[in-house]
Design a protein around this motif. Structure first.
Motif, PDB file in Angstrom:
ATOM      1  N   VAL A 147       0.835  -1.205   0.000  1.00  0.00           N
ATOM      2  CA  VAL A 147       0.000   0.000   0.000  1.00  0.00           C
ATOM      3  C   VAL A 147       0.872   1.259   0.000  1.00  0.00           C
ATOM      4  N   MET A 148       1.909   1.276   0.827  1.00  0.00           N
ATOM      5  CA  MET A 148       2.786   2.447   0.885  1.00  0.00           C
ATOM      6  C   MET A 148       3.429   2.728  -0.462  1.00  0.00           C
ATOM      7  N   ARG A 149       3.919   1.707  -1.106  1.00  0.00           N
ATOM      8  CA  ARG A 149       4.543   1.911  -2.419  1.00  0.00           C
ATOM      9  C   ARG A 149       3.532   2.429  -3.434  1.00  0.00           C
ATOM     10  N   TYR A 150       2.314   1.925  -3.361  1.00  0.00           N
ATOM     11  CA  TYR A 150       1.275   2.373  -4.285  1.00  0.00           C
ATOM     12  C   TYR A 150       0.944   3.846  -4.053  1.00  0.00           C
ATOM     13  N   VAL A 151       0.809   4.242  -2.794  1.00  0.00           N
ATOM     14  CA  VAL A 151       0.471   5.633  -2.471  1.00  0.00           C
ATOM     15  C   VAL A 151       1.603   6.572  -2.871  1.00  0.00           C
ATOM     16  N   ILE A 152       2.830   6.212  -2.538  1.00  0.00           N
ATOM     17  CA  ILE A 152       3.970   7.076  -2.871  1.00  0.00           C
ATOM     18  C   ILE A 152       4.074   7.293  -4.374  1.00  0.00           C
ATOM     19  N   ALA A 153       3.848   6.244  -5.134  1.00  0.00           N
ATOM     20  CA  ALA A 153       4.002   6.341  -6.584  1.00  0.00           C
ATOM     21  C   ALA A 153       2.826   7.020  -7.276  1.00  0.00           C
ATOM     22  N   ASN A 154       1.650   7.070  -6.621  1.00  0.00           N
ATOM     23  CA  ASN A 154       0.456   7.482  -7.351  1.00  0.00           C
ATOM     24  C   ASN A 154      -0.399   8.549  -6.683  1.00  0.00           C
ATOM     25  N   ALA A 155      -0.070   8.986  -5.477  1.00  0.00           N
ATOM     26  CA  ALA A 155      -0.930   9.944  -4.778  1.00  0.00           C
ATOM     27  C   ALA A 155      -1.062  11.259  -5.531  1.00  0.00           C
ATOM     28  N   HIS A 156      -0.078  11.594  -6.362  1.00  0.00           N
ATOM     29  CA  HIS A 156      -0.146  12.837  -7.137  1.00  0.00           C
ATOM     30  C   HIS A 156      -0.906  12.658  -8.447  1.00  0.00           C
ATOM     31  N   LYS A 157      -1.261  11.409  -8.746  1.00  0.00           N
ATOM     32  CA  LYS A 157      -1.993  11.118  -9.976  1.00  0.00           C
ATOM     33  C   LYS A 157      -3.451  10.748  -9.705  1.00  0.00           C
ATOM     34  N   GLY A 158      -3.706  10.196  -8.552  1.00  0.00           N
ATOM     35  CA  GLY A 158      -5.025   9.678  -8.213  1.00  0.00           C
ATOM     36  C   GLY A 158      -4.930   8.200  -7.884  1.00  0.00           C
ATOM     37  N   LEU A 159      -5.696   7.789  -6.892  1.00  0.00           N
ATOM     38  CA  LEU A 159      -5.614   6.418  -6.411  1.00  0.00           C
ATOM     39  C   LEU A 159      -6.912   5.668  -6.652  1.00  0.00           C
ATOM     40  N   ASP A 160      -6.798   4.473  -7.157  1.00  0.00           N
ATOM     41  CA  ASP A 160      -7.946   3.582  -7.274  1.00  0.00           C
ATOM     42  C   ASP A 160      -8.208   2.930  -5.921  1.00  0.00           C
ATOM     43  N   PRO A 161      -9.421   2.440  -5.707  1.00  0.00           N
ATOM     44  CA  PRO A 161      -9.717   1.783  -4.434  1.00  0.00           C
ATOM     45  C   PRO A 161      -8.778   0.603  -4.173  1.00  0.00           C
ATOM     46  N   VAL A 162      -8.506   0.384  -2.901  1.00  0.00           N
ATOM     47  CA  VAL A 162      -7.676  -0.728  -2.450  1.00  0.00           C
ATOM     48  C   VAL A 162      -8.500  -1.572  -1.491  1.00  0.00           C
ATOM     49  N   ALA A 163      -8.502  -2.862  -1.696  1.00  0.00           N
ATOM     50  CA  ALA A 163      -9.210  -3.771  -0.804  1.00  0.00           C
ATOM     51  C   ALA A 163      -8.265  -4.905  -0.433  1.00  0.00           C
ATOM     52  N   GLY A 164      -7.824  -4.905   0.814  1.00  0.00           N
ATOM     53  CA  GLY A 164      -6.890  -5.925   1.265  1.00  0.00           C
ATOM     54  C   GLY A 164      -7.406  -6.652   2.482  1.00  0.00           C
ATOM     55  N   GLU A 165      -6.575  -7.529   3.018  1.00  0.00           N
ATOM     56  CA  GLU A 165      -6.956  -8.287   4.208  1.00  0.00           C
ATOM     57  C   GLU A 165      -7.020  -7.382   5.431  1.00  0.00           C
ATOM     58  N   TYR A 166      -6.112  -6.408   5.502  1.00  0.00           N
ATOM     59  CA  TYR A 166      -6.021  -5.549   6.674  1.00  0.00           C
ATOM     60  C   TYR A 166      -6.336  -4.090   6.376  1.00  0.00           C
TER      61      TYR A 166
END
Length: 264
Positions: free
Chosen positions: A61-80
């Protein structure tokens, strides 16, 4: 190093980007560890989780946010962790979209996770010189298992070091830290592996009863201290840590901090 299980991965990602931009100018390294159950649940009040699975998901999740927070984030659904990000405002572009994440390694499963997904691996202070060198075949084999090369990851040793021309004073100053760590059942294998299992178990029993380092410190011999803390004058310390370089790329010296006074 931050405990992943006590922090929102989104908040941690935002903080990492801020530090990378405002303080380190593109040199920040995010260190993450799982800690132990008694700490995460008993001290921080977090729900019980599978710590390694939670850490793996948090890193993703952290890597996804760092790489994409300036572009827009798609929903994330994980175990935790699950989020739709509908209320999120775009951030400024980060200095880097791939801030390095180092994983703190303790026992075998955590070491394997670090070698699989980490940009770096920080070995615990309880990894003695002998133990660290003994893990080299495991490190090599595990990297190969995940299709990685040795140069794909930086290995760093977090080593307790007590520099003092009076070596006995250095040992005495370090004794409380070793006593405290030996009081945790989770760390017992590291003491057992090099012949200090009985002393560690004595500290566990006493700590469980008293919760007072002063009452267990007598179980920790000078030899036990020196197995985990490099003590003595500068030249002697440098000589003793030399074998780490057979395995690691960098060292992060740390003071054995328990019960130290300003005069220590």
């Amino acid at each position: 190093m931050a405990i992943a299980g006590t922090r929102s991965p989104v908040e941690t990602a935002y903080v990492a980007m801020d530090v990378d931009r405002r303080i380190s100018n593109g040199r920040f390294v995010l260190g993450l560890g799982s800690s132990i159950k008694s700490c995460v649940t008993g001290l921080y009040g977090e729900p019980e989780r599978k710590l390694l699975s939670h850490l793996r998901e948090s890193v993703k999740v952290m890597r996804y946010v760092i790489a994409n927070a300036h572009k827009g984030l798609d929903p994330v659904a994980g175990e935790y962790f699950s989020a739709d990000f509908e209320e999120m405002m775009l951030t400024a572009p980060p200095v880097r979209e791939d801030i390095p994440i180092w994983i703190a390694a303790l026992q075998e499963k955590m070491t394997a996770l670090a070698l699989e997904i980490g940009d770096g691996m920080r070995v615990h202070a309880l990894w003695s010189t002998v133990y660290t060198r003994s893990r080299l075949p495991f490190i090599t084999d595990t990297l190969a298992k995940y299709g990685r090369k040795r140069e794909d990851i930086e290995i760093n040793a977090w080593r307790w070091i007590a520099v003092n021309d009076d070596k006995q004073r250095a040992i005495d100053d370090s004794r409380a830290t070793v006593a405290a760590y030996s009081g945790y059942k989770e760390y017992e294998p590291f003491f057992e592996a090099i012949g200090f299992g009985d002393q560690a178990r004595a500290c566990q029993l006493s700590l469980a009863e008293h919760g007072d380092i002063a009452k267990v410190i007598g179980n920790v011999s000078d030899e036990m201290v020196e197995a985990f803390v490099t003590c003595g004058p500068v030249d002697e310390v440098l000589e003793k840590i030399e074998p780490f370089w057979d395995v690691v790329d960098s060292l992060c010296p740390m003071t054995p901090y328990r019960d130290l006074t300003m005069g220590s």
